[in-house]
Design an enzyme around this catalytic site. Structure first.
Site, PDB file in Angstrom:
ATOM      1  CB  THR A  20      17.490   4.828  -1.382  1.00  0.00           C
ATOM      2  OG1 THR A  20      16.405   4.251  -2.110  1.00  0.00           O
ATOM      3  CG2 THR A  20      17.979   6.044  -2.111  1.00  0.00           C
ATOM      4  CD  GLU A  25      18.002   9.623  -1.614  1.00  0.00           C
ATOM      5  OE1 GLU A  25      18.773   9.562  -0.630  1.00  0.00           O
ATOM      6  OE2 GLU A  25      16.919   9.010  -1.673  1.00  0.00           O
ATOM      7  CE  LYS A  27       3.021  14.705  11.574  1.00  0.00           C
ATOM      8  NZ  LYS A  27       3.242  13.711  10.545  1.00  0.00           N
ATOM      9  CD1 TRP A  34       3.765  17.839  14.777  1.00  0.00           C
ATOM     10  CD2 TRP A  34       5.574  17.943  13.464  1.00  0.00           C
ATOM     11  NE1 TRP A  34       3.325  17.908  13.485  1.00  0.00           N
ATOM     12  CE2 TRP A  34       4.410  17.976  12.649  1.00  0.00           C
ATOM     13  CE3 TRP A  34       6.819  17.986  12.856  1.00  0.00           C
ATOM     14  CZ2 TRP A  34       4.483  18.051  11.264  1.00  0.00           C
ATOM     15  CZ3 TRP A  34       6.898  18.069  11.477  1.00  0.00           C
ATOM     16  CH2 TRP A  34       5.732  18.095  10.689  1.00  0.00           C
TER      17      TRP A  34
HETATM   18  P1  AMP Z   1      20.741   6.857   3.870  1.00  0.00           P
HETATM   19  O1  AMP Z   1      20.370   7.427   2.571  1.00  0.00           O
HETATM   20  O2  AMP Z   1      20.406   5.408   3.998  1.00  0.00           O
HETATM   21  O3  AMP Z   1      22.170   7.123   4.172  1.00  0.00           O
HETATM   22  O4  AMP Z   1      19.868   7.574   4.988  1.00  0.00           O
HETATM   23  C1  AMP Z   1      19.806   8.971   5.068  1.00  0.00           C
HETATM   24  C2  AMP Z   1      18.963   9.365   6.239  1.00  0.00           C
HETATM   25  O5  AMP Z   1      19.585   9.005   7.465  1.00  0.00           O
HETATM   26  C3  AMP Z   1      18.754  10.848   6.359  1.00  0.00           C
HETATM   27  O6  AMP Z   1      17.748  11.331   5.491  1.00  0.00           O
HETATM   28  C4  AMP Z   1      18.383  10.988   7.829  1.00  0.00           C
HETATM   29  O7  AMP Z   1      17.040  10.668   8.058  1.00  0.00           O
HETATM   30  C5  AMP Z   1      19.239   9.936   8.474  1.00  0.00           C
HETATM   31  N1  AMP Z   1      20.465  10.547   9.024  1.00  0.00           N
HETATM   32  C6  AMP Z   1      21.687  10.587   8.487  1.00  0.00           C
HETATM   33  N2  AMP Z   1      22.550  11.203   9.312  1.00  0.00           N
HETATM   34  C7  AMP Z   1      21.851  11.584  10.409  1.00  0.00           C
HETATM   35  C8  AMP Z   1      22.169  12.279  11.605  1.00  0.00           C
HETATM   36  N3  AMP Z   1      23.398  12.685  11.905  1.00  0.00           N
HETATM   37  N4  AMP Z   1      21.154  12.519  12.487  1.00  0.00           N
HETATM   38  C9  AMP Z   1      19.895  12.103  12.231  1.00  0.00           C
HETATM   39  N5  AMP Z   1      19.545  11.430  11.132  1.00  0.00           N
HETATM   40  C10 AMP Z   1      20.510  11.166  10.218  1.00  0.00           C
END
Ligand code: AMP
Length: 542
Positions: free
Chosen positions: A186, A331, A439, A444
């Site tokens: 991650t 994940e 916040k 929010w």
């Molecule tokens: P990653 O594990 O690096 O792919 O990041 C995942 C995170 O990216 C998610 O938990 C979200 O916070 C953000 N994310 C992924 N797709 C979207 C989306 N379409 N809109 C908003 N946030 C997103």
């Protein structure tokens, strides 16, 4: 009583065998690091992936050994995907945009025993090899005559010399479908990165799901361009789904600028493309001034960060391309939801339909989701109540590699760290990362909503909203904005642009213009860095 059907494990090798037998002449096109275009077929991928498997056997790589890659989207990377996982080893895709210290840390944590890299990343390899004692072979993804001399990297071989001499005969082994197939760390914005360890079963089930009509709707008729990198969450599983449906695959290599991506879409008659908003921003930025059009592109899946409504509109109204807004995470392999309409929406006006399409969409079969309040109580699906988003399913992590971070689950559910609403039709809308939500006075404010409004202004190229401390309201939003080249837009003008588009108290207290906004290794805005840069910032009037 058990069912009486045959018991075949779901293995990644079976995807490639299928593509070879049924779509052997299907094309794989890659823009190479060298700049030229390489073409071959699914049958060639299968033949060369078997050579990779034989080369790993010859090197004594054990079952479950981690074999790493630092590579762009390209045919050799695809061969590694199948050769490594298909033969029972674990493909560890490393994000080359990470800092060398993080790369060394990750390679050591994963205990990578070999590492294959594109020549663009030779400087990275030179910076980290001495700190990666487990890596006993470094494989440059190039022809034998392109192998750099005097690189200082020990045990360095060219990919073609390493696998090219091997037999093309190989029988893919059969083993437990729950065996690990690949891993991805991650982004690790806090603490050390943690790895999601995918299995053959989770990857094949995810591949089925990704190809469904209400997901990516992939078929043998498609020409598919994954701009999403193969070094992050398996390019959203496209390399697996593509083999399952036998589509044409087009790889952009390192050329991710707007012009190169546009030209590849046109020259390879791409019908479906997948990428994060920043990539499409660059492409649309290239197309607009020249009045360029798409001749074949029909749909694009956009995710990884919130897709701004202005981008969805531009694709749909200006170019006739359907945007499928998607949400997921490392994940989750990564797909969680994807936005496609239901039958009952077909009679709606285009504007009403667009309002739905802006959301991140509906759960895919295989993903269960719920939103909960601070006490863990489930919140209603009314499109208004927002809470912490929890998920579960066969391609969602149960635990991180080596148990890092302890048990991540809460009563069997994985807390995503995202805040969301879910409406009565099951459409999810991400409000924010829980740590980014602002916040203010007990209410929010969604930083995503504030950013989306800003980028709808014709003079704004990129925007990031963060909360800053306020003595009365606790936090107030400010917006960091990057102007489009040549655009003249003032602070007052942009603040005025918010009027009528959001509640008054949600309008940012200030606009800070910047030359650039820091992005992380996966193209997401680095709000931690922004907050640090602006730590001495004072709100106007305070
Ligand atoms: P990653 O594990 O690096 O792919 O990041 C995942 C995170 O990216 C998610 O938990 C979200 O916070 C953000 N994310 C992924 N797709 C979207 C989306 N379409 N809109 C908003 N946030 C997103």
């Amino acid at each position: 009583m058990l069912g009486l059907m045959q018991d075949h494990p779901l293995l990644i090798s079976s995807l490639l065998e299928f593509a070879e037998h049924h779509h052997g002449d299907g094309q794989i096109v890659s823009r190479r690091v060298e700049g030229d275009i390489h073409r071959y077929t699914w049958a060639d991928v299968a033949r060369r992936a078997r050579q990779v498997a034989n080369a790993l056997d010859a090197d004594g790589a054990a079952f479950s050994d981690r074999i790493a890659t630092l590579a762009w989207n390209g045919y050799r990377h695809l061969e590694m995907y199948y050769g490594v996982s298909g033969s029972g080893r674990v493909l560890h895709t490393i994000n080359p945009r990470l800092h060398p210290d993080q790369i060394a840390w990750i390679a050591n944590h994963a205990e990578d025993s070999m590492l294959a890299f594109d020549l663009s990343f030779l400087p990275l390899v030179q910076a980290v090899h001495a700190r990666c004692p487990n890596v006993r072979k470094w494989i440059a993804l190039c022809d034998a005559d392109k192998l750099p001399q005097d690189s200082g990297v020990p045990n360095l071989v060219s990919y073609e010399a390493w696998m090219g001499q091997q037999s093309t005969d190989y029988t893919w082994p059969t083993f437990d479908e729950n065996s690990a197939s690949s891993m991805c760390y991650t982004s690790g914005t806090t603490g050390n990165p943690k790895a999601a360890l995918y299995s053959h079963r989770s990857s094949v089930l995810h591949a089925y799901a990704a190809a469904l009509p209400d997901v990516m709707c992939l078929s043998a008729r498609d020409s598919v361009l994954p701009v999403v990198p193969m070094f992050h969450v398996n390019a959203w599983g496209i390399p697996y789904s593509a083999a399952m449906v036998g589509c044409k695959l087009v790889f952009p290599g390192p050329a991710l600028d707007g012009k190169s991506v546009y030209e590849l879409i046109e020259s390879e008659k791409v019908s479906f493309a997948a990428g994060v908003p920043t990539v499409w921003q660059m492409m649309l930025g290239h197309m607009k001034p020249g009045g360029l059009r798409f001749s074949t592109l029909k749909r694009t899946v956009i995710g990884g960060s919130a897709c701004p409504p202005a981008m969805i509109r531009a694709f749909q109204d200006d170019y006739g391309v359907e945007v499928l807004h998607a949400w997921g995470m490392t994940e989750m392999s990564p797909l969680g939801t994807l936005c496609t309409l239901k039958n009952k929406h077909m009679e709606m006006s285009p504007e009403d339909r667009l309002a739905i399409r802006l959301k991140q969409g509906r759960a895919i079969f295989g993903v269960d989701m719920k939103i909960v309040d601070g006490d863990g109580q489930e919140l209603p699906w009314d499109g208004k109540a927002y809470g912490d988003l929890h998920v579960k399913g066969p391609w969602v992590v149960r635990e991180y590699f080596k148990g890092e971070g302890g048990d991540p689950l809460v009563n069997g559910w994985f807390p995503t760290g995202d805040v969301a609403t879910i409406d009565a039709d099951g459409f999810l809308q991400i409000t924010d990362r829980s740590k980014d939500v602002i916040k203010s006075g007990g209410e929010w404010i969604s930083s995503i909503d504030i950013e989306n409004i800003a980028v709808a202004h014709p003079g704004i190229a990129m925007a990031a909203c963060i909360g800053v401390h306020h003595p009365k309201w606790d936090e107030r939003p400010i917006l960091v904005a990057v102007k489009r080249p040549g655009a003249e837009v003032t602070r007052e003008e942009l603040l005025k642009f918010y009027e009528g588009k959001t509640a008054k108290w949600q309008i940012p207290d200030d606009i800070v213009f910047a030359d650039a906004i820091p992005l992380g290794a996966t193209g997401k805005i680095l709000k931690t860095k922004l907050r640090e840069t602006l730590k001495d910032y004072k709100l106007p009037g305070l």
